[in-house]
Design a protein around this motif. Structure first.
Motif, short mmCIF file in Angstrom:
data_model
loop_
_atom_site.label_atom_id
_atom_site.label_comp_id
_atom_site.label_asym_id
_atom_site.label_seq_id
_atom_site.Cartn_x
_atom_site.Cartn_y
_atom_site.Cartn_z
N VAL A 66 -13.27 30.89 -11.80
CA VAL A 66 -13.77 31.92 -12.72
C VAL A 66 -12.58 32.53 -13.46
CG1 VAL A 66 -15.81 32.47 -11.34
CG2 VAL A 66 -13.68 33.74 -10.95
N ARG A 67 -12.90 33.21 -14.55
CA ARG A 67 -11.86 33.86 -15.35
C ARG A 67 -11.31 35.10 -14.62
NH1 ARG A 67 -16.24 32.57 -18.35
NH2 ARG A 67 -15.97 31.11 -20.07
N HIS A 68 -10.11 35.46 -14.98
CA HIS A 68 -9.51 36.71 -14.49
C HIS A 68 -8.80 37.37 -15.66
CE1 HIS A 68 -7.61 39.65 -11.90
NE2 HIS A 68 -6.45 39.36 -12.46
N ARG A 69 -9.10 38.67 -15.86
CA ARG A 69 -8.51 39.38 -16.99
C ARG A 69 -7.72 40.57 -16.49
NH1 ARG A 69 -14.07 39.76 -20.49
NH2 ARG A 69 -14.64 41.09 -18.73
N PRO A 70 -6.65 40.94 -17.19
CA PRO A 70 -5.87 42.12 -16.77
C PRO A 70 -6.65 43.40 -17.03
CG PRO A 70 -5.05 41.28 -18.85
CD PRO A 70 -6.06 40.28 -18.36
N ARG A 71 -6.43 44.38 -16.20
CA ARG A 71 -7.04 45.69 -16.42
C ARG A 71 -6.38 46.32 -17.64
NH1 ARG A 71 -9.39 50.37 -14.05
NH2 ARG A 71 -9.95 49.40 -12.06
N VAL A 72 -7.19 46.83 -18.56
CA VAL A 72 -6.64 47.43 -19.78
C VAL A 72 -6.91 48.94 -19.87
CG1 VAL A 72 -6.75 45.29 -21.09
CG2 VAL A 72 -8.73 46.82 -21.10
N ALA B 45 -16.34 46.75 -11.83
CA ALA B 45 -16.65 47.38 -13.11
C ALA B 45 -15.44 47.56 -13.99
CB ALA B 45 -17.31 48.74 -12.87
N ASP B 46 -14.29 47.04 -13.58
CA ASP B 46 -13.05 47.28 -14.32
C ASP B 46 -12.77 46.25 -15.40
OD1 ASP B 46 -12.38 45.06 -12.83
OD2 ASP B 46 -10.91 46.09 -11.56
N LEU B 47 -13.71 45.34 -15.65
CA LEU B 47 -13.62 44.30 -16.68
C LEU B 47 -12.67 43.16 -16.32
CD1 LEU B 47 -13.71 46.34 -20.02
CD2 LEU B 47 -15.61 45.27 -18.79
N GLN B 48 -12.11 43.16 -15.12
CA GLN B 48 -11.26 42.03 -14.74
C GLN B 48 -12.12 40.80 -14.42
OE1 GLN B 48 -8.39 44.50 -12.02
NE2 GLN B 48 -7.21 42.85 -12.95
N GLU C 155 -14.27 54.94 -14.16
CA GLU C 155 -14.17 53.79 -15.07
C GLU C 155 -14.80 54.14 -16.43
OE1 GLU C 155 -12.47 51.23 -14.50
OE2 GLU C 155 -12.44 50.81 -12.35
N GLU C 156 -14.59 55.36 -16.92
CA GLU C 156 -15.28 55.81 -18.13
C GLU C 156 -14.98 54.93 -19.34
OE1 GLU C 156 -14.11 59.78 -19.07
OE2 GLU C 156 -11.98 59.31 -19.27
N ALA C 157 -13.78 54.37 -19.42
CA ALA C 157 -13.44 53.55 -20.58
C ALA C 157 -13.95 52.12 -20.45
CB ALA C 157 -11.93 53.54 -20.78
N ASN C 158 -14.39 51.73 -19.27
CA ASN C 158 -14.77 50.34 -19.03
C ASN C 158 -16.27 50.10 -18.95
OD1 ASN C 158 -12.09 49.32 -18.85
ND2 ASN C 158 -11.92 50.10 -16.76
N VAL C 159 -17.05 51.14 -18.64
CA VAL C 159 -18.46 50.88 -18.34
C VAL C 159 -19.28 50.47 -19.57
CG1 VAL C 159 -18.60 52.15 -16.18
CG2 VAL C 159 -18.92 53.38 -18.35
N ALA C 160 -19.00 51.05 -20.74
CA ALA C 160 -19.76 50.66 -21.93
C ALA C 160 -19.47 49.20 -22.32
CB ALA C 160 -19.48 51.61 -23.09
N PRO C 161 -18.20 48.77 -22.35
CA PRO C 161 -17.95 47.35 -22.61
C PRO C 161 -18.56 46.45 -21.55
CG PRO C 161 -15.94 48.62 -22.94
CD PRO C 161 -16.94 49.56 -22.35
#
Length: 220
Positions: A210-216, A108-111, A22-28
């Motif tokens: 709760v909110r649900h967001r698409p994986r980007v 950790a995928d921001l969803q 999840e390298e692109a997701n962990v900092a956000p």
């Protein structure tokens, strides 16, 4: 993996998130956790468990943790080559290293949106509950096939396990520490049955939208 040092003071909330590639997701994720919880009464910590990532997930997490005392990074040991130990094992590792009176779990995928966590903590205490389970149903935009599969899954769980939780697949949840420590997460895939297990152990489980967001970024 490491346990918290004996001299670390307890906090009100420990947030645990497994991460595999999840390298692109962990900092956000870290930034969103900080924004959502920085003023939580009683304090918080976040433990992100690197479960055998093959990319730069661990390095990026350690960079984020270098300037944040509330953030810890755990690396899973004995990880099968090319894949992780799985969410159940990662959650168990994070719980074992945590020090919160309350335990929050999320992906950790921001969803999952960390901004939902303060409200879930308040709801648990206002309703005198033991466990708050997130429900993404109203906010998901699934295909017909996915919706049908979810309905079948809920029907089977209700028939076999008397599980009435609407969205047991949602990883976003807050619970009292004693529940987290009692969960049999040594069994692979057990994270899918956390809410019904808590109920079977005699705890009060409530649900909240709760909110649900698409994986980007990254792959499921």
């Amino acid at each position: 993996m490491q346990s918290p040092p004996d001299d670390m003071a307890p906090v009100r909330l420990s947030v645990i998130a497994p991460a595999h590639d999840e390298e692109a997701n962990v900092a956000p994720l870290v930034s969103e956790l900080e924004a959502a919880l920085h003023d939580l009464p009683g304090g918080f910590e976040a433990i992100i468990v690197d479960d055998g990532s093959n990319d730069d997930t661990r390095r990026r997490l350690r960079e984020e943790a270098s300037s944040r005392e509330w953030l810890r990074v755990l690396a899973m040991e004995d990880t099968p080559p090319g894949r992780g130990n799985g969410q159940s094992a990662a959650f168990k590792a994070g719980i074992g290293a945590s020090r919160g009176a309350l335990i929050a779990l999320l992906d950790a995928d921001l969803q999952n949106d960390p901004a939902d966590l303060p409200g879930m903590v308040r709801l648990l205490e206002e309703r005198d509950a033991d466990f708050v389970q997130g429900d993404r149903s109203a906010n998901r935009r699934d295909t017909v096939v996915r919706r049908a599969s979810s309905w079948v899954g809920r029907f089977v769980r209700k028939l076999i396990l008397a599980d009435t939780i609407r969205d047991t697949g949602c990883s976003l949840r807050v619970m009292k520490r004693e529940i987290a420590e009692a969960l049999p997460l040594e069994f692979r895939g057990m994270h899918r049955f956390i809410p019904v297990t808590a109920r079977q152990l005699g705890y009060t489980v409530i649900e909240t939208p709760v909110r649900h967001r698409p994986r980007v970024a990254g792959e499921a």
